[in-house]
Motif scaffolding. Structure first.
Motif, PDB file in Angstrom:
ATOM      1  N   ILE A  41       0.821  -1.213   0.000  1.00  0.00           N
ATOM      2  CA  ILE A  41       0.000   0.000   0.000  1.00  0.00           C
ATOM      3  C   ILE A  41       0.857   1.266   0.000  1.00  0.00           C
ATOM      4  O   ILE A  41       0.340   2.365   0.130  1.00  0.00           O
ATOM      5  N   GLY A  42       2.168   1.105  -0.125  1.00  0.00           N
ATOM      6  CA  GLY A  42       3.055   2.257  -0.206  1.00  0.00           C
ATOM      7  C   GLY A  42       3.150   3.053   1.079  1.00  0.00           C
ATOM      8  O   GLY A  42       3.453   4.245   1.052  1.00  0.00           O
ATOM      9  N   CYS A  43       2.944   2.409   2.222  1.00  0.00           N
ATOM     10  CA  CYS A  43       2.930   3.116   3.506  1.00  0.00           C
ATOM     11  C   CYS A  43       4.323   3.575   3.951  1.00  0.00           C
ATOM     12  O   CYS A  43       4.439   4.429   4.813  1.00  0.00           O
ATOM     13  N   GLN A  44       5.359   2.990   3.408  1.00  0.00           N
ATOM     14  CA  GLN A  44       6.753   3.330   3.658  1.00  0.00           C
ATOM     15  C   GLN A  44       7.301   2.876   5.013  1.00  0.00           C
ATOM     16  O   GLN A  44       8.405   3.243   5.389  1.00  0.00           O
ATOM     17  N   LEU A  45       6.547   2.060   5.753  1.00  0.00           N
ATOM     18  CA  LEU A  45       7.066   1.561   7.029  1.00  0.00           C
ATOM     19  C   LEU A  45       8.317   0.699   6.818  1.00  0.00           C
ATOM     20  O   LEU A  45       9.235   0.734   7.621  1.00  0.00           O
ATOM     21  N   CYS A  46       8.348  -0.050   5.720  1.00  0.00           N
ATOM     22  CA  CYS A  46       9.518  -0.872   5.414  1.00  0.00           C
ATOM     23  C   CYS A  46      10.735   0.021   5.189  1.00  0.00           C
ATOM     24  O   CYS A  46      11.819  -0.228   5.724  1.00  0.00           O
ATOM     25  N   LYS A  47      10.548   1.071   4.421  1.00  0.00           N
ATOM     26  CA  LYS A  47      11.636   2.006   4.116  1.00  0.00           C
ATOM     27  C   LYS A  47      12.124   2.722   5.379  1.00  0.00           C
ATOM     28  O   LYS A  47      13.321   2.812   5.628  1.00  0.00           O
ATOM     29  N   LYS A  48      11.193   3.189   6.183  1.00  0.00           N
ATOM     30  CA  LYS A  48      11.544   3.939   7.393  1.00  0.00           C
ATOM     31  C   LYS A  48      12.276   3.082   8.416  1.00  0.00           C
ATOM     32  O   LYS A  48      13.070   3.594   9.203  1.00  0.00           O
ATOM     33  N   ASN A  49      12.026   1.786   8.420  1.00  0.00           N
ATOM     34  CA  ASN A  49      12.607   0.915   9.444  1.00  0.00           C
ATOM     35  C   ASN A  49      13.800   0.089   8.972  1.00  0.00           C
ATOM     36  O   ASN A  49      14.442  -0.562   9.794  1.00  0.00           O
TER      37      ASN A  49
END
Length: 108
Positions: free
Chosen positions: A62-70
């Motif tokens: 869903i493109g929430c970016q939690l993966c990127k941020k963490n």
């Protein structure tokens, strides 16, 4: 090296020769080659916004970016509402998969 399970193409990585023929012939451009030793992969290819993507698939990115941020290695980018893992930067820690609320990032 490919068989279909519940309508989804699944690759037997032990039988795959990385010839790229499956990538070339996939009519929806859903298949990509990953390094043999890749630890994690994004099991989604939708570039639709979250609500639209979720209508088609329960585990859509869903493109929430939690993966990127963490991600401690900065190995994940999100472009067009879709996470992409830079396999050369990825250490295989699994934080991206752990943080993904839709479970769109899976062990490879």
């Amino acid at each position: 090296a490919i068989h279909v399970v519940n309508g989804v193409a699944v690759v037997d990585k032990e039988a795959c020769k990385a010839c790229g023929k499956c990538v070339e012939v996939c009519p929806k451009h859903l298949i990509e080659l990953l390094p043999y030793d890749a630890k994690y992969a994004v099991a989604c290819s939708s570039k639709e916004k979250g609500p639209v993507a979720m209508k088609a698939c329960t585990s859509a990115c869903i493109g929430c970016q939690l993966c990127k941020k963490n991600c401690p290695e900065s190995a994940v980018e999100v472009s067009d509402f879709l996470a992409v893992i830079d396999q050369e930067k990825c250490s295989g820690c699994g934080t991206c998969a752990e943080k993904c609320p839709k479970k769109a990032i899976v062990a490879h």
